[in-house]
Write a protein that holds these residues in place. Structure first.
Motif, PDB file in Angstrom:
ATOM      1  N   ALA A 231      39.877  38.378  51.932  1.00 57.26           N
ATOM      2  CA  ALA A 231      39.945  37.119  52.686  1.00 57.26           C
ATOM      3  C   ALA A 231      41.376  36.591  52.708  1.00 57.26           C
ATOM      4  O   ALA A 231      41.863  36.111  53.743  1.00 57.26           O
ATOM      5  N   CYS A 232      42.069  36.694  51.575  1.00 59.26           N
ATOM      6  CA  CYS A 232      43.469  36.268  51.519  1.00 59.26           C
ATOM      7  C   CYS A 232      44.326  37.084  52.479  1.00 59.26           C
ATOM      8  O   CYS A 232      45.183  36.529  53.187  1.00 59.26           O
ATOM      9  N   ARG A 233      44.114  38.399  52.488  1.00 54.38           N
ATOM     10  CA  ARG A 233      44.912  39.245  53.385  1.00 54.38           C
ATOM     11  C   ARG A 233      44.672  38.871  54.845  1.00 54.38           C
ATOM     12  O   ARG A 233      45.605  38.820  55.652  1.00 54.38           O
ATOM     13  N   ARG A 234      43.427  38.617  55.198  1.00 51.69           N
ATOM     14  CA  ARG A 234      43.088  38.277  56.578  1.00 51.69           C
ATOM     15  C   ARG A 234      43.730  36.951  56.976  1.00 51.69           C
ATOM     16  O   ARG A 234      44.312  36.824  58.065  1.00 51.69           O
ATOM     17  N   LEU A 235      43.633  35.969  56.109  1.00 49.69           N
ATOM     18  CA  LEU A 235      44.227  34.666  56.403  1.00 49.69           C
ATOM     19  C   LEU A 235      45.747  34.737  56.416  1.00 49.69           C
ATOM     20  O   LEU A 235      46.407  34.075  57.216  1.00 49.69           O
ATOM     21  N   TRP A 236      46.306  35.565  55.522  1.00 52.47           N
ATOM     22  CA  TRP A 236      47.762  35.751  55.497  1.00 52.47           C
ATOM     23  C   TRP A 236      48.262  36.283  56.842  1.00 52.47           C
ATOM     24  O   TRP A 236      49.260  35.796  57.381  1.00 52.47           O
TER      25      TRP A 236
ATOM     26  N   MET B  35      43.878  47.239  42.943  1.00 49.71           N
ATOM     27  CA  MET B  35      44.502  45.919  42.866  1.00 49.71           C
ATOM     28  C   MET B  35      45.607  45.946  41.812  1.00 49.71           C
ATOM     29  O   MET B  35      45.393  46.351  40.674  1.00 49.71           O
ATOM     30  N   TYR B  36      46.803  45.506  42.197  1.00 47.66           N
ATOM     31  CA  TYR B  36      47.889  45.390  41.242  1.00 47.66           C
ATOM     32  C   TYR B  36      47.584  44.282  40.246  1.00 47.66           C
ATOM     33  O   TYR B  36      46.898  43.299  40.563  1.00 47.66           O
ATOM     34  N   LYS B  37      48.121  44.418  39.044  1.00 42.23           N
ATOM     35  CA  LYS B  37      48.048  43.344  38.047  1.00 42.23           C
ATOM     36  C   LYS B  37      49.448  43.142  37.474  1.00 42.23           C
ATOM     37  O   LYS B  37      49.735  43.485  36.334  1.00 42.23           O
ATOM     38  N   LEU B  38      50.325  42.631  38.326  1.00 41.02           N
ATOM     39  CA  LEU B  38      51.697  42.395  37.900  1.00 41.02           C
ATOM     40  C   LEU B  38      51.801  41.089  37.115  1.00 41.02           C
ATOM     41  O   LEU B  38      50.997  40.172  37.292  1.00 41.02           O
ATOM     42  N   ASN B  39      52.824  41.016  36.272  1.00 40.40           N
ATOM     43  CA  ASN B  39      53.103  39.811  35.508  1.00 40.40           C
ATOM     44  C   ASN B  39      54.398  39.188  36.025  1.00 40.40           C
ATOM     45  O   ASN B  39      55.447  39.835  35.997  1.00 40.40           O
ATOM     46  N   ALA B  40      54.313  37.965  36.497  1.00 42.76           N
ATOM     47  CA  ALA B  40      55.514  37.276  36.948  1.00 42.76           C
ATOM     48  C   ALA B  40      56.323  36.833  35.733  1.00 42.76           C
ATOM     49  O   ALA B  40      55.766  36.408  34.725  1.00 42.76           O
TER      50      ALA B  40
ATOM     51  N   LEU C  76      42.294  33.807  41.579  1.00 45.42           N
ATOM     52  CA  LEU C  76      40.949  34.190  41.153  1.00 45.42           C
ATOM     53  C   LEU C  76      40.671  35.662  41.452  1.00 45.42           C
ATOM     54  O   LEU C  76      40.007  36.352  40.657  1.00 45.42           O
ATOM     55  N   ALA C  77      41.170  36.140  42.585  1.00 49.96           N
ATOM     56  CA  ALA C  77      40.994  37.555  42.904  1.00 49.96           C
ATOM     57  C   ALA C  77      41.591  38.424  41.815  1.00 49.96           C
ATOM     58  O   ALA C  77      40.995  39.435  41.397  1.00 49.96           O
ATOM     59  N   LYS C  78      42.748  38.035  41.325  1.00 52.92           N
ATOM     60  CA  LYS C  78      43.409  38.804  40.267  1.00 52.92           C
ATOM     61  C   LYS C  78      42.642  38.702  38.950  1.00 52.92           C
ATOM     62  O   LYS C  78      42.394  39.714  38.291  1.00 52.92           O
ATOM     63  N   GLU C  79      42.268  37.487  38.557  1.00 56.88           N
ATOM     64  CA  GLU C  79      41.614  37.300  37.265  1.00 56.88           C
ATOM     65  C   GLU C  79      40.226  37.925  37.217  1.00 56.88           C
ATOM     66  O   GLU C  79      39.795  38.420  36.171  1.00 56.88           O
ATOM     67  N   LEU C  80      39.519  37.909  38.348  1.00 53.93           N
ATOM     68  CA  LEU C  80      38.125  38.354  38.371  1.00 53.93           C
ATOM     69  C   LEU C  80      37.930  39.696  39.064  1.00 53.93           C
ATOM     70  O   LEU C  80      36.791  40.122  39.278  1.00 53.93           O
ATOM     71  N   ASN C  81      39.037  40.353  39.426  1.00 53.49           N
ATOM     72  CA  ASN C  81      38.956  41.634  40.148  1.00 53.49           C
ATOM     73  C   ASN C  81      38.069  41.518  41.389  1.00 53.49           C
ATOM     74  O   ASN C  81      37.258  42.400  41.683  1.00 53.49           O
TER      75      ASN C  81
ATOM     76  N   GLN D 131      51.573  39.495  43.136  1.00 52.17           N
ATOM     77  CA  GLN D 131      51.116  39.935  41.819  1.00 52.17           C
ATOM     78  C   GLN D 131      49.844  40.772  41.898  1.00 52.17           C
ATOM     79  O   GLN D 131      49.477  41.444  40.923  1.00 52.17           O
ATOM     80  N   THR D 132      49.165  40.747  43.031  1.00 52.87           N
ATOM     81  CA  THR D 132      47.906  41.485  43.161  1.00 52.87           C
ATOM     82  C   THR D 132      47.923  42.527  44.279  1.00 52.87           C
ATOM     83  O   THR D 132      47.067  43.408  44.313  1.00 52.87           O
TER      84      THR D 132
END
Length: 639
Positions: free
Chosen positions: A283-288, A1-6, A271-276, A341-342
């Motif tokens: 789920a986000c990818r599927r819905l996207w 998982m990426y952890k980019l900073n905007a 939340l996926a980013k903050e909580l790994n 960002q993730t």
């Protein structure tokens, strides 16, 4: 998982002729105009009652609450837009107005932290009794976002402290502990706001509450049904309308109210980013995939049905009845940006760009004082104004709405456009959008500046210059848009081969002060077809150049636009002409249309010589209805 900073407004300076002008329009025209509306002193718009409601709640006026149950969200989004604007352009008068709002919010807030004018003024005994329908948590979320933007711009803590008290109050009402409501909002928004509040304050309780709201959603027994039984509400509520039909990780398709869905999915990505949380990201990818490959208009509009402002089924994308609420496209940009960002993937940047240049900008007039709530892709005013099933479609932009969520939403997005261009991490910088700008970030223990010059979106040539004190090794990742049919990258004048992965070209090297990158992307007018299952567009094409979708209008091409058929053998031509549509470009293309006939009967046998040659003019979709009202069409028949 990426952890980019905007990057935010303090790290990015924007100075291009496209987005800077729109940010300037918001600063100089939109924010003052909306302030007058919120104070009920703008003569060209209906009363808002928003500030008045706050004054009544604060005990400073007598009267009844007026407006929607979520009326507070309008001033919250105005405060957020003001904060973003102040971050890049200090303005004592605007700051004074914002301070007045903050002071008023403080006076209206109840001792326990509760703040919602509808319930303070009108129905105090019904607080938290209908979380499904009455938007208390939605308003709280927008108020939190507005306070954070203002705090980050000015350093003033009052608004932030007010919202921390409100969030603390909410945490005493909701959660898994005994005696608390085991529920979640009907209209999502607070979930993403709480993540923002956690990032600003460091208070883990806000992140946990957001996580609770998201993970509790759709569980059985269903909270909305329990709540309805408690108030003896026997109506048949569609749980999918609020994405509460199944738990979020089990949702396979985008359902229900499109704006609510976008705010939920944005929070899930946060939340996926903050909580790994990989399962939440999956789920986000599927819905996207479902939203952008099967349920999105070419303009980046989503939510095809006026009924419930909702998604319907795959490939149901009607042009003349398209709902495509401006707020839904804004929500899509929020979600796309968070996904970047993730899960760095050019597809998110492509969709973000598509929505920004088309489905969102169409929601505001070029003078900043008129708005579209609904953004159709075909308009025939004579029919639209007489059909019950097209009542939501307007043929001209409106000065304001009874449900005015879209105008301040556009203002807060355009005033924060800086935030969507770049991200960075320990490996380097990612360029998501192209615009004249400067990005500043820390890399290898030094401050580095990346300057970008371009005439985007009208020119595909991008020039970037690195400025630094000491040489350093890092990546510069450039999004190669999906519409580009070819891209060439040069470093200091020499063509370099780049590794393209997931839509980003990576240039890795030991950079020195003054190094330059030139990215040249093919940019021609394309005839775009829809998936064969989009029945509304069978045998039709849309004209697109770069990220901008074009349309045709009656003012340039006469009436009965649906009669036009593009000639296949002629390439469209791209033009600029001084004085045309405030300096915007246009496209001309050869076409056929029916020969004029007198006394033509309703139906007759087809003959071979019934059409004449013509040249049509197409303009950027976002600019339609800024001249004379009339017909408009995006999808054109073709030979």
């Amino acid at each position: 998982m990426y952890k980019l900073n905007a990057m935010d407004e303090k790290q990015v300076t924007l100075n291009d002729s496209f987005w800077s002008e729109r940010a300037k329009l918001v600063r100089e025209t939109v924010i003052p105009y909306q302030w007058r509306i919120l104070n009920d002193i703008e003569l060209d718009a209906p009363p808002s009652f928003t500030i008045r409601n706050l004054k009544i709640a604060a005990g400073e006026m007598h009267g009844e609450f007026n407006g929607m149950v979520f009326q507070d969200s309008d001033i919250a989004k105005w405060l957020e837009a003001a904060g973003y604007s102040l971050a890049v352009h200090p303005d004592k008068d605007l700051e004074r107005m914002a301070d007045e709002v903050v002071d008023l919010l403080e006076r209206a807030q109840e001792p326990d932290g509760y703040l919602d004018t509808y319930f303070i003024v009108k129905e105090p005994h019904k607080k938290w009794t209908n979380v499904r329908d009455w938007h208390e948590l939605y308003c709280a979320g927008h108020l939190i976002e507005g306070a954070i933007a203002y705090f980050e711009a000015t350093g003033k803590r009052k608004a932030l402290d007010i919202m921390c008290r409100l969030a603390d109050h909410i945490s005493t009402k909701f959660g898994p502990e005994p005696g608390k409501l085991k529920g979640y909002p009907g209209h999502e928004e607070i979930e993403l706001a709480l993540v923002k509040l956690y990032r600003v304050t460091g208070n883990r309780a806000y992140l946990d509450l957001s996580n609770y709201f998201v993970n509790e959603r759709g569980n059985q027994p269903n909270f909305f049904r329990i709540e309805a039984e408690a108030r003896q509400d026997e109506s048949n509520y569609n749980l999918a309308y609020s994405q509460a039909h199944v738990p979020v990780r089990e949702q396979q398709t985008a359902e229900g109210h499109a704006v609510r869905a976008m705010y939920l999915y944005s929070a899930m990505a946060d939340l996926a980013k903050e909580l790994n949380d990989e399962s939440l990201l999956d789920a986000c990818r599927r819905l996207w995939s479902n939203v952008t490959q099967k349920r999105m208009f070419i303009t980046g509009g989503i939510g095809s049905s006026a009924h419930e402002e909702a998604f319907t089924v795959d490939y149901d994308l009607p042009n003349d009845r398209a709902y495509a609420e401006t707020c839904a496209s804004i929500g899509l940009v929020f979600w796309a940006h968070r996904m970047l960002q993730t899960d760095l993937n050019g597809d998110y940047g492509d969709v973000m760009e598509r929505a920004l240049y088309n489905g969102i900008l169409s929601g505001i007039s070029m003078d900043g004082k008129k708005y579209f709530y609904v953004n159709p892709l075909e308009v025939w005013p004579t029919t639209t104004n007489h059909r019950h099933d097209m009542q939501s479609v307007k043929t001209t932009r409106q000065s304001w709405f009874g449900c005015a969520c879209c105008p301040p939403n556009v203002a807060r997005l355009l005033s924060s456009i800086h935030r969507y261009i770049y991200s960075y991490d320990s490996e380097g910088i990612c360029v998501h959008l192209y615009a004249n700008s400067e990005a500043r970030w820390k890399q290898s223990e030094q401050l580095i500046t990346l300057s970008q010059q371009s005439e985007y979106p009208w020119d595909g040539r991008i020039n970037l210059t690195v400025q630094m004190h000491e040489p350093a090794e890092f990546d510069i990742k450039l999004r190669i848009p999906g519409w580009s049919e070819g891209a060439t990258t040069r470093v200091n004048g020499k063509i370099v081969s780049t590794h393209i992965e997931s839509g980003y070209a990576t240039v890795h090297r030991r950079w020195e002060d003054g190094d330059q990158i030139e990215l040249l992307m093919s940019m021609r007018v394309q005839r775009v077809k829809a998936n064969k299952d989009v029945r509304a567009n069978a045998g039709k094409v849309a004209l697109q150049r770069g990220p901008v979708v074009f349309c045709i209008e009656e003012v340039d091409n006469g009436t009965n636009l649906s009669d036009i058929v593009l000639k296949r053998q002629f390439e469209p031509e791209f033009h600029f002409r001084e004085g045309f549509l405030e300096g915007l470009p246009y496209i001309t293309v050869q076409a056929w249309r029916s020969a004029p006939k007198k006394d033509e009967i309703l139906y007759s046998p087809l003959s071979v010589d019934e059409r004449v040659s013509t040249v049509i003019t197409a303009i950027p979709y976002f600019s339609w209805c800024n001249r004379e009202p009339g017909e408009m069409l995006v999808w054109l028949r073709t030979e």
